[in-house]
Design a protein around this motif. Structure first.
Motif, PDB file in Angstrom:
ATOM      1  N   GLY A  66       0.964  -1.042   0.075  1.00  0.00           N
ATOM      2  CA  GLY A  66      -0.077   0.073  -0.013  1.00  0.00           C
ATOM      3  C   GLY A  66       0.691   1.044  -0.040  1.00  0.00           C
ATOM      4  O   GLY A  66       1.996   1.172   0.089  1.00  0.00           O
ATOM      5  N   ALA A  67       0.026   2.303  -0.102  1.00  0.00           N
ATOM      6  CA  ALA A  67       0.686   3.649   0.052  1.00  0.00           C
ATOM      7  C   ALA A  67      -0.188   4.610   0.786  1.00  0.00           C
ATOM      8  O   ALA A  67      -1.136   4.101   1.487  1.00  0.00           O
ATOM      9  CB  ALA A  67       0.778   4.190  -1.276  1.00  0.00           C
ATOM     10  N   LYS A  68      -0.087   5.709   0.884  1.00  0.00           N
ATOM     11  CA  LYS A  68      -0.575   6.604   1.813  1.00  0.00           C
ATOM     12  C   LYS A  68      -2.117   6.508   1.543  1.00  0.00           C
ATOM     13  O   LYS A  68      -2.855   6.692   2.541  1.00  0.00           O
ATOM     14  CB  LYS A  68      -0.252   8.126   1.605  1.00  0.00           C
ATOM     15  N   ASP A  69      -2.576   6.442   0.506  1.00  0.00           N
ATOM     16  CA  ASP A  69      -4.072   6.397   0.225  1.00  0.00           C
ATOM     17  C   ASP A  69      -4.719   5.122  -0.358  1.00  0.00           C
ATOM     18  O   ASP A  69      -5.662   5.102  -1.070  1.00  0.00           O
ATOM     19  CB  ASP A  69      -4.381   7.793  -0.529  1.00  0.00           C
ATOM     20  N   ILE A  91      -8.399  -1.292  -2.434  1.00  0.00           N
ATOM     21  CA  ILE A  91      -9.113  -0.220  -1.635  1.00  0.00           C
ATOM     22  C   ILE A  91      -8.093   0.873  -1.956  1.00  0.00           C
ATOM     23  O   ILE A  91      -7.060   1.293  -1.486  1.00  0.00           O
ATOM     24  CB  ILE A  91      -9.294  -0.307   0.078  1.00  0.00           C
ATOM     25  N   VAL A  92      -8.890   1.810  -2.790  1.00  0.00           N
ATOM     26  CA  VAL A  92      -8.306   3.178  -3.216  1.00  0.00           C
ATOM     27  C   VAL A  92      -9.037   4.542  -2.731  1.00  0.00           C
ATOM     28  O   VAL A  92     -10.532   4.282  -2.533  1.00  0.00           O
ATOM     29  CB  VAL A  92      -8.460   3.157  -4.761  1.00  0.00           C
ATOM     30  N   ASN A  93      -8.212   5.428  -2.157  1.00  0.00           N
ATOM     31  CA  ASN A  93      -8.807   6.855  -1.697  1.00  0.00           C
ATOM     32  C   ASN A  93      -9.678   6.550  -0.256  1.00  0.00           C
ATOM     33  O   ASN A  93     -10.835   6.534  -0.529  1.00  0.00           O
ATOM     34  CB  ASN A  93      -9.721   7.438  -2.788  1.00  0.00           C
ATOM     35  N   PHE A  94      -8.862   6.446   0.726  1.00  0.00           N
ATOM     36  CA  PHE A  94      -9.521   5.928   1.934  1.00  0.00           C
ATOM     37  C   PHE A  94     -10.570   6.997   2.486  1.00  0.00           C
ATOM     38  O   PHE A  94     -11.582   6.857   3.122  1.00  0.00           O
ATOM     39  CB  PHE A  94      -8.327   6.090   3.077  1.00  0.00           C
ATOM     40  N   LEU A 100     -12.230  -2.445  -5.252  1.00  0.00           N
ATOM     41  CA  LEU A 100     -11.863  -3.308  -6.716  1.00  0.00           C
ATOM     42  C   LEU A 100     -11.589  -4.601  -6.157  1.00  0.00           C
ATOM     43  O   LEU A 100     -10.825  -4.666  -5.307  1.00  0.00           O
ATOM     44  CB  LEU A 100     -10.786  -2.624  -7.257  1.00  0.00           C
ATOM     45  N   PHE A 101     -12.381  -5.601  -6.827  1.00  0.00           N
ATOM     46  CA  PHE A 101     -12.036  -6.964  -6.331  1.00  0.00           C
ATOM     47  C   PHE A 101     -12.370  -8.074  -7.032  1.00  0.00           C
ATOM     48  O   PHE A 101     -13.099  -7.663  -8.238  1.00  0.00           O
ATOM     49  CB  PHE A 101     -12.932  -7.236  -5.000  1.00  0.00           C
ATOM     50  N   SER A 102     -11.842  -9.168  -7.049  1.00  0.00           N
ATOM     51  CA  SER A 102     -11.894 -10.276  -7.753  1.00  0.00           C
ATOM     52  C   SER A 102     -11.869 -11.534  -6.790  1.00  0.00           C
ATOM     53  O   SER A 102     -10.901 -11.955  -6.240  1.00  0.00           O
ATOM     54  CB  SER A 102     -11.046 -10.563  -8.979  1.00  0.00           C
ATOM     55  N   LEU A 103     -13.316 -12.106  -6.510  1.00  0.00           N
ATOM     56  CA  LEU A 103     -13.403 -13.252  -5.294  1.00  0.00           C
ATOM     57  C   LEU A 103     -14.170 -14.488  -5.796  1.00  0.00           C
ATOM     58  O   LEU A 103     -14.967 -14.483  -6.825  1.00  0.00           O
ATOM     59  CB  LEU A 103     -13.993 -12.786  -4.055  1.00  0.00           C
ATOM     60  N   GLY A 104     -13.453 -15.380  -5.560  1.00  0.00           N
ATOM     61  CA  GLY A 104     -14.125 -16.972  -5.787  1.00  0.00           C
ATOM     62  C   GLY A 104     -14.456 -17.606  -4.685  1.00  0.00           C
ATOM     63  O   GLY A 104     -13.597 -17.398  -3.430  1.00  0.00           O
ATOM     64  N   ILE A 105     -15.595 -18.020  -4.245  1.00  0.00           N
ATOM     65  CA  ILE A 105     -16.112 -18.796  -3.222  1.00  0.00           C
ATOM     66  C   ILE A 105     -16.447 -20.169  -3.599  1.00  0.00           C
ATOM     67  O   ILE A 105     -17.067 -20.317  -4.594  1.00  0.00           O
ATOM     68  CB  ILE A 105     -17.386 -17.887  -2.564  1.00  0.00           C
ATOM     69  N   ASP A 106     -16.081 -21.225  -2.850  1.00  0.00           N
ATOM     70  CA  ASP A 106     -16.209 -22.590  -3.283  1.00  0.00           C
ATOM     71  C   ASP A 106     -17.469 -22.945  -3.140  1.00  0.00           C
ATOM     72  O   ASP A 106     -18.282 -23.370  -4.115  1.00  0.00           O
ATOM     73  CB  ASP A 106     -15.333 -23.617  -2.616  1.00  0.00           C
ATOM     74  N   GLY A 107     -18.351 -22.376  -1.952  1.00  0.00           N
ATOM     75  CA  GLY A 107     -19.901 -22.793  -1.733  1.00  0.00           C
ATOM     76  C   GLY A 107     -20.249 -22.417  -0.463  1.00  0.00           C
ATOM     77  O   GLY A 107     -19.412 -22.204   0.545  1.00  0.00           O
ATOM     78  N   LYS A 143     -18.803   2.831  -3.817  1.00  0.00           N
ATOM     79  CA  LYS A 143     -17.905   2.665  -4.917  1.00  0.00           C
ATOM     80  C   LYS A 143     -17.581   1.325  -5.029  1.00  0.00           C
ATOM     81  O   LYS A 143     -16.514   1.170  -4.339  1.00  0.00           O
ATOM     82  CB  LYS A 143     -16.934   3.787  -5.134  1.00  0.00           C
ATOM     83  N   LEU A 144     -18.058   0.261  -6.063  1.00  0.00           N
ATOM     84  CA  LEU A 144     -17.612  -0.871  -5.835  1.00  0.00           C
ATOM     85  C   LEU A 144     -17.429  -1.397  -7.241  1.00  0.00           C
ATOM     86  O   LEU A 144     -18.139  -1.256  -8.135  1.00  0.00           O
ATOM     87  CB  LEU A 144     -18.758  -1.521  -5.133  1.00  0.00           C
ATOM     88  N   GLN A 145     -16.579  -2.296  -7.556  1.00  0.00           N
ATOM     89  CA  GLN A 145     -16.419  -2.696  -9.066  1.00  0.00           C
ATOM     90  C   GLN A 145     -15.468  -4.045  -8.789  1.00  0.00           C
ATOM     91  O   GLN A 145     -14.639  -4.069  -8.170  1.00  0.00           O
ATOM     92  CB  GLN A 145     -15.259  -1.847  -9.774  1.00  0.00           C
ATOM     93  N   GLY A 146     -16.152  -5.218  -9.285  1.00  0.00           N
ATOM     94  CA  GLY A 146     -15.503  -6.255  -9.223  1.00  0.00           C
ATOM     95  C   GLY A 146     -16.159  -7.716 -10.067  1.00  0.00           C
ATOM     96  O   GLY A 146     -17.349  -7.316 -10.173  1.00  0.00           O
ATOM     97  N   ASN A 147     -15.985  -8.696  -9.630  1.00  0.00           N
ATOM     98  CA  ASN A 147     -16.215  -9.995 -10.079  1.00  0.00           C
ATOM     99  C   ASN A 147     -16.208 -11.052  -8.857  1.00  0.00           C
ATOM    100  O   ASN A 147     -15.485 -11.259  -8.237  1.00  0.00           O
ATOM    101  CB  ASN A 147     -15.205 -10.641 -11.156  1.00  0.00           C
ATOM    102  N   LEU A 148     -17.275 -11.674  -8.916  1.00  0.00           N
ATOM    103  CA  LEU A 148     -17.504 -12.615  -7.768  1.00  0.00           C
ATOM    104  C   LEU A 148     -18.139 -13.848  -8.365  1.00  0.00           C
ATOM    105  O   LEU A 148     -18.984 -14.006  -9.187  1.00  0.00           O
ATOM    106  CB  LEU A 148     -18.704 -12.141  -6.977  1.00  0.00           C
ATOM    107  N   SER A 149     -17.307 -15.060  -8.159  1.00  0.00           N
ATOM    108  CA  SER A 149     -17.875 -16.175  -8.725  1.00  0.00           C
ATOM    109  C   SER A 149     -18.051 -17.058  -7.456  1.00  0.00           C
ATOM    110  O   SER A 149     -17.326 -17.261  -6.364  1.00  0.00           O
ATOM    111  CB  SER A 149     -16.751 -16.875  -9.569  1.00  0.00           C
TER     112      SER A 149
END
Length: 188
Positions: A66-69, A91-94, A100-107, A143-149
């Motif tokens: 990470g960085a400052k923000d 997470i950008v701009n605290f 921004l995410f990309s998450l996979g859940i088994d079940g 503000k949310l952007q991502g993929n969920l499987s």
């Protein structure tokens, strides 16, 4: 390393430019713990769930930089009872965060985590369910952007497989597009 109240967490952190332009990297690992027991020890309300045996095994690990923000979690792995999730989260701009995410859940059987249904004898009308106010203003700012499987999902008794969602929320508009799943020998 931090240990106490049944919680064991280990990690490392390396930081540079603390005064002017901070940058950091590290790892974190939280060993499996009983969330219900921890909430009781912290005098917090334990959620009432349809299955009283949920929230008893929680664990997480990730690499981060990470960085400052901004902070970026890579190789994020979370376990909740019998469910395992993995992916990335940034997470950008605290001050006004964007996730921004990309998450996979088994079940996951989400019904186990919902409030228990009120059982009434046959022929007696079921009392109305309590309503919950949505935090509309907070949701508009999200503000949310991502993929969920999700490999297998049970929600309100419906069983779905191969659930794939692209989530985008900005400017008060929330979209799940595209969204796809297989259910009952069919799909949508």
């Amino acid at each position: 390393a931090v240990s106490g109240l049944g919680l064991d967490a280990k990690g490392n952190l390396s930081a540079t430019g603390i005064d002017a332009s901070p940058a950091y990297t590290g790892t974190i690992a939280v060993q499996p713990f009983d969330l219900r027991r921890l909430l009781v020890q912290l005098n917090q309300k334990v959620p009432v769930t349809a299955d009283p045996n949920v929230l008893k095994l929680v664990a997480a690990s990730a690499q981060f930089q990470g960085a400052k923000d901004a902070i970026d979690f890579k190789q994020l792995a979370v376990s909740l009872d019998q469910t395992n999730a993995s992916g990335n989260l940034k997470i950008v701009n605290f001050a006004s965060p964007e996730y921004l995410f990309s998450l996979g859940i088994d079940g996951i059987n989400a019904d186990r985590y919902l409030a228990p249904k009120i059982k009434t004898p046959p022929g007696v009308p079921q009392p109305p369910q309590a309503t919950t106010q949505l935090p509309i203003e907070r949701l508009r700012k999200l503000k949310l952007q991502g993929n969920l499987s999700i490999g297998n999902l049970v929600y309100s008794g419906a069983r779905m497989n191969d659930v794939k969602l692209t989530v985008n929320s900005r400017g008060g508009k929330f979209a799940l597009d595209p969204a796809a799943a297989r259910l009952y020998q069919g799909g949508f």
